[in-house]
Design a protein around this motif. Structure first.
Motif, PDB file in Angstrom:
ATOM      1  N   PRO A 208      -4.178   8.323  -7.490  1.00  0.00           N
ATOM      2  CA  PRO A 208      -4.898   7.454  -6.557  1.00  0.00           C
ATOM      3  C   PRO A 208      -5.303   8.205  -5.286  1.00  0.00           C
ATOM      4  O   PRO A 208      -4.459   8.563  -4.475  1.00  0.00           O
ATOM      5  CB  PRO A 208      -3.876   6.356  -6.249  1.00  0.00           C
ATOM      6  CG  PRO A 208      -2.548   7.042  -6.393  1.00  0.00           C
ATOM      7  CD  PRO A 208      -2.717   8.081  -7.459  1.00  0.00           C
ATOM      8  N   PHE A 209      -6.594   8.432  -5.104  1.00  0.00           N
ATOM      9  CA  PHE A 209      -7.058   9.183  -3.946  1.00  0.00           C
ATOM     10  C   PHE A 209      -7.224   8.307  -2.711  1.00  0.00           C
ATOM     11  O   PHE A 209      -7.499   8.823  -1.622  1.00  0.00           O
ATOM     12  CB  PHE A 209      -8.371   9.896  -4.275  1.00  0.00           C
ATOM     13  CG  PHE A 209      -8.173  11.219  -4.978  1.00  0.00           C
ATOM     14  CD1 PHE A 209      -8.320  12.412  -4.279  1.00  0.00           C
ATOM     15  CD2 PHE A 209      -7.803  11.265  -6.308  1.00  0.00           C
ATOM     16  CE1 PHE A 209      -8.109  13.632  -4.913  1.00  0.00           C
ATOM     17  CE2 PHE A 209      -7.602  12.477  -6.952  1.00  0.00           C
ATOM     18  CZ  PHE A 209      -7.756  13.666  -6.257  1.00  0.00           C
ATOM     19  N   SER A 210      -7.052   7.007  -2.850  1.00  0.00           N
ATOM     20  CA  SER A 210      -7.134   6.104  -1.703  1.00  0.00           C
ATOM     21  C   SER A 210      -6.019   5.074  -1.784  1.00  0.00           C
ATOM     22  O   SER A 210      -5.631   4.649  -2.866  1.00  0.00           O
ATOM     23  CB  SER A 210      -8.480   5.371  -1.655  1.00  0.00           C
ATOM     24  OG  SER A 210      -9.553   6.268  -1.504  1.00  0.00           O
ATOM     25  N   SER A 211      -5.525   4.689  -0.632  1.00  0.00           N
ATOM     26  CA  SER A 211      -4.553   3.595  -0.579  1.00  0.00           C
ATOM     27  C   SER A 211      -4.748   2.810   0.709  1.00  0.00           C
ATOM     28  O   SER A 211      -5.142   3.364   1.741  1.00  0.00           O
ATOM     29  CB  SER A 211      -3.115   4.118  -0.691  1.00  0.00           C
ATOM     30  OG  SER A 211      -2.838   5.071   0.309  1.00  0.00           O
ATOM     31  N   LEU A 212      -4.496   1.523   0.608  1.00  0.00           N
ATOM     32  CA  LEU A 212      -4.601   0.613   1.746  1.00  0.00           C
ATOM     33  C   LEU A 212      -3.214   0.071   2.028  1.00  0.00           C
ATOM     34  O   LEU A 212      -2.594  -0.566   1.172  1.00  0.00           O
ATOM     35  CB  LEU A 212      -5.569  -0.525   1.433  1.00  0.00           C
ATOM     36  CG  LEU A 212      -5.714  -1.617   2.494  1.00  0.00           C
ATOM     37  CD1 LEU A 212      -6.338  -1.049   3.760  1.00  0.00           C
ATOM     38  CD2 LEU A 212      -6.554  -2.771   1.957  1.00  0.00           C
ATOM     39  N   ILE A 213      -2.698   0.326   3.225  1.00  0.00           N
ATOM     40  CA  ILE A 213      -1.361  -0.102   3.624  1.00  0.00           C
ATOM     41  C   ILE A 213      -1.501  -1.230   4.647  1.00  0.00           C
ATOM     42  O   ILE A 213      -2.164  -1.064   5.674  1.00  0.00           O
ATOM     43  CB  ILE A 213      -0.562   1.059   4.252  1.00  0.00           C
ATOM     44  CG1 ILE A 213      -0.713   2.342   3.428  1.00  0.00           C
ATOM     45  CG2 ILE A 213       0.887   0.665   4.440  1.00  0.00           C
ATOM     46  CD1 ILE A 213      -0.245   2.239   2.016  1.00  0.00           C
ATOM     47  N   THR A 214      -0.880  -2.366   4.365  1.00  0.00           N
ATOM     48  CA  THR A 214      -0.938  -3.511   5.275  1.00  0.00           C
ATOM     49  C   THR A 214       0.475  -3.930   5.660  1.00  0.00           C
ATOM     50  O   THR A 214       1.317  -4.150   4.797  1.00  0.00           O
ATOM     51  CB  THR A 214      -1.657  -4.708   4.622  1.00  0.00           C
ATOM     52  OG1 THR A 214      -2.925  -4.295   4.112  1.00  0.00           O
ATOM     53  CG2 THR A 214      -1.860  -5.831   5.635  1.00  0.00           C
ATOM     54  N   LEU A 215       0.708  -4.001   6.948  1.00  0.00           N
ATOM     55  CA  LEU A 215       2.004  -4.429   7.480  1.00  0.00           C
ATOM     56  C   LEU A 215       1.818  -5.718   8.256  1.00  0.00           C
ATOM     57  O   LEU A 215       1.058  -5.775   9.224  1.00  0.00           O
ATOM     58  CB  LEU A 215       2.579  -3.343   8.400  1.00  0.00           C
ATOM     59  CG  LEU A 215       3.827  -3.700   9.212  1.00  0.00           C
ATOM     60  CD1 LEU A 215       4.982  -4.067   8.281  1.00  0.00           C
ATOM     61  CD2 LEU A 215       4.222  -2.549  10.128  1.00  0.00           C
ATOM     62  N   ASP A 216       2.495  -6.771   7.818  1.00  0.00           N
ATOM     63  CA  ASP A 216       2.482  -8.061   8.501  1.00  0.00           C
ATOM     64  C   ASP A 216       3.902  -8.383   8.935  1.00  0.00           C
ATOM     65  O   ASP A 216       4.815  -8.396   8.101  1.00  0.00           O
ATOM     66  CB  ASP A 216       1.975  -9.165   7.575  1.00  0.00           C
ATOM     67  CG  ASP A 216       0.520  -8.982   7.198  1.00  0.00           C
ATOM     68  OD1 ASP A 216      -0.338  -9.404   7.995  1.00  0.00           O
ATOM     69  OD2 ASP A 216       0.242  -8.412   6.125  1.00  0.00           O
ATOM     70  N   TYR A 217       4.083  -8.629  10.224  1.00  0.00           N
ATOM     71  CA  TYR A 217       5.443  -8.886  10.703  1.00  0.00           C
ATOM     72  C   TYR A 217       5.437  -9.814  11.910  1.00  0.00           C
ATOM     73  O   TYR A 217       4.437  -9.957  12.620  1.00  0.00           O
ATOM     74  CB  TYR A 217       6.146  -7.572  11.073  1.00  0.00           C
ATOM     75  CG  TYR A 217       5.564  -6.863  12.281  1.00  0.00           C
ATOM     76  CD1 TYR A 217       6.105  -7.065  13.546  1.00  0.00           C
ATOM     77  CD2 TYR A 217       4.477  -6.011  12.161  1.00  0.00           C
ATOM     78  CE1 TYR A 217       5.586  -6.431  14.657  1.00  0.00           C
ATOM     79  CE2 TYR A 217       3.951  -5.361  13.260  1.00  0.00           C
ATOM     80  CZ  TYR A 217       4.507  -5.575  14.501  1.00  0.00           C
ATOM     81  OH  TYR A 217       3.984  -4.947  15.607  1.00  0.00           O
ATOM     82  N   GLN A 218       6.584 -10.438  12.121  1.00  0.00           N
ATOM     83  CA  GLN A 218       6.783 -11.292  13.281  1.00  0.00           C
ATOM     84  C   GLN A 218       7.602 -10.527  14.311  1.00  0.00           C
ATOM     85  O   GLN A 218       8.671 -10.005  14.001  1.00  0.00           O
ATOM     86  CB  GLN A 218       7.497 -12.586  12.899  1.00  0.00           C
ATOM     87  CG  GLN A 218       7.627 -13.592  14.038  1.00  0.00           C
ATOM     88  CD  GLN A 218       8.247 -14.894  13.572  1.00  0.00           C
ATOM     89  OE1 GLN A 218       8.913 -14.939  12.550  1.00  0.00           O
ATOM     90  NE2 GLN A 218       8.009 -15.967  14.317  1.00  0.00           N
ATOM     91  N   SER A 219       7.107 -10.461  15.522  1.00  0.00           N
ATOM     92  CA  SER A 219       7.771  -9.709  16.581  1.00  0.00           C
ATOM     93  C   SER A 219       9.093 -10.360  16.973  1.00  0.00           C
ATOM     94  O   SER A 219       9.185 -11.585  17.104  1.00  0.00           O
ATOM     95  CB  SER A 219       6.863  -9.619  17.814  1.00  0.00           C
ATOM     96  OG  SER A 219       7.563  -9.090  18.922  1.00  0.00           O
ATOM     97  N   ASN A 220      10.105  -9.532  17.161  1.00  0.00           N
ATOM     98  CA  ASN A 220      11.388 -10.027  17.651  1.00  0.00           C
ATOM     99  C   ASN A 220      11.336 -10.375  19.133  1.00  0.00           C
ATOM    100  O   ASN A 220      12.206 -11.073  19.648  1.00  0.00           O
ATOM    101  CB  ASN A 220      12.475  -8.976  17.425  1.00  0.00           C
ATOM    102  CG  ASN A 220      12.794  -8.785  15.958  1.00  0.00           C
ATOM    103  OD1 ASN A 220      12.746  -9.737  15.188  1.00  0.00           O
ATOM    104  ND2 ASN A 220      13.105  -7.559  15.576  1.00  0.00           N
ATOM    105  N   VAL A 221      10.301  -9.894  19.809  1.00  0.00           N
ATOM    106  CA  VAL A 221      10.180 -10.093  21.257  1.00  0.00           C
ATOM    107  C   VAL A 221       9.518 -11.423  21.587  1.00  0.00           C
ATOM    108  O   VAL A 221      10.054 -12.233  22.340  1.00  0.00           O
ATOM    109  CB  VAL A 221       9.397  -8.935  21.908  1.00  0.00           C
ATOM    110  CG1 VAL A 221       9.220  -9.181  23.416  1.00  0.00           C
ATOM    111  CG2 VAL A 221      10.106  -7.612  21.661  1.00  0.00           C
ATOM    112  N   ASP A 222       8.320 -11.660  21.034  1.00  0.00           N
ATOM    113  CA  ASP A 222       7.587 -12.876  21.390  1.00  0.00           C
ATOM    114  C   ASP A 222       7.432 -13.855  20.229  1.00  0.00           C
ATOM    115  O   ASP A 222       6.786 -14.901  20.374  1.00  0.00           O
ATOM    116  CB  ASP A 222       6.204 -12.522  21.948  1.00  0.00           C
ATOM    117  CG  ASP A 222       5.388 -11.687  20.983  1.00  0.00           C
ATOM    118  OD1 ASP A 222       5.711 -11.683  19.777  1.00  0.00           O
ATOM    119  OD2 ASP A 222       4.426 -11.021  21.424  1.00  0.00           O
ATOM    120  N   GLN A 223       7.987 -13.525  19.054  1.00  0.00           N
ATOM    121  CA  GLN A 223       7.952 -14.389  17.879  1.00  0.00           C
ATOM    122  C   GLN A 223       6.543 -14.635  17.355  1.00  0.00           C
ATOM    123  O   GLN A 223       6.321 -15.552  16.563  1.00  0.00           O
ATOM    124  CB  GLN A 223       8.632 -15.737  18.175  1.00  0.00           C
ATOM    125  CG  GLN A 223      10.054 -15.620  18.680  1.00  0.00           C
ATOM    126  CD  GLN A 223      10.958 -14.837  17.733  1.00  0.00           C
ATOM    127  OE1 GLN A 223      10.988 -15.128  16.554  1.00  0.00           O
ATOM    128  NE2 GLN A 223      11.666 -13.845  18.244  1.00  0.00           N
TER     129      GLN A 223
END
Length: 258
Positions: A208-223
């Protein structure tokens, strides 16, 4: 010193709605209950090599900013990953990952950081280890020894696993290549998604010469919810048998602080 604070997570602007990424759309709707397959008879076609050398372009985007840079990558499979980061033709940082630790030398700011993977995971709000980082570069299945529940659905296989508090979904194509990896951490519901694309023949291996990385998260600071999207595009990849060097030199004055 709190080492995890030395790594700054990518600055993002809070967004109120995160698109769902925990499902795969298929051409034909599922009209019957998916059939489970014996995982002992199912083998993912991982990339086999001794050493890897790559030239890679990386870009990341958040609602607030976007940046791009070039990576020179060297790897010894299942052992060490070395990266040299270049921006505007200048080497600005070097990183090296081993099985138990990640080390970074920020040449531009004159900072050196070493972290275990627990600290690195805390800094980026998602489960990280050596195998996951290797996977996002080459597209191999990161959790191989973990017992899987395999479901056959139309034109793909779904391998479900669990590693501690992390639920793992591997979406495998008919060619037995990993097309998508979804890691969901409980109870936070933070998600790391890897989509692998542009499969081309490399030494008679589909890579695979291409990849898409997605990070979804809830902040511990402001929720609030945040999202970071990273695009990885390899312009050149070599699979080698000849050993590579992994140069990583840090000024003595910075090492003394650790």
């Amino acid at each position: 010193m709190n080492k995890s604070s030395e790594i700054q997570a990518i600055d993002s602007t809070a967004i109120s709605t995160i698109p769902r990424i925990d499902s795969v759309q298929t051409t034909n709707p599922v009209v019957s209950k998916p059939a489970e397959t014996d995982d002992s008879k199912f083998k993912v076609d991982d990339i086999s090599f001794n050493y890897l050398k790559a030239k890679t372009k990386v870009s990341y985007k958040t609602p607030k900013e976007s940046q791009s840079f070039t990576l020179d990558i060297r790897m010894k499979k299942d052992s060490v990953i070395w990266m040299n980061i270049t921006a505007l033709g200048i080497s600005v940082a070097t990183g090296i990952f081993t099985k138990d630790m990640a080390r970074f030398y920020d040449k531009f700011h004159g900072k050196y950081t070493e972290l275990n993977y627990d600290s690195l995971s805390t800094a980026y709000n998602v489960k990280l280890n050596y195998d996951i980082i290797q996977s996002l570069i080459i597209g191999n299945q990161p959790f191989k020894k973990n017992k899987s529940r395999v479901i056959r659905e139309n034109d793909y296989y779904l391998l479900k696993q669990k590693e501690g508090k992390v639920q793992i979904e591997n979406y495998i194509g008919q060619n037995r290549k990993l097309k998508k990896l979804l890691l969901t951490e409980q109870p936070t519901n933070n998600k790391l998604t890897m989509d692998f694309e542009d499969f081309n023949s490399l030494n008679d291996i589909l890579f695979p010469f291409s990849s898409l990385i997605t990070l979804d998260y809830q902040s511990n600071v402001d929720q609030k919810f945040y999202q970071t999207v990273i695009n990885i595009k390899h312009s050149k990849v070599e699979l080698l048998d000849t050993p590579l060097e992994f140069p990583f030199k840090v000024p003595e004055k910075l090492l003394k602080k650790h």
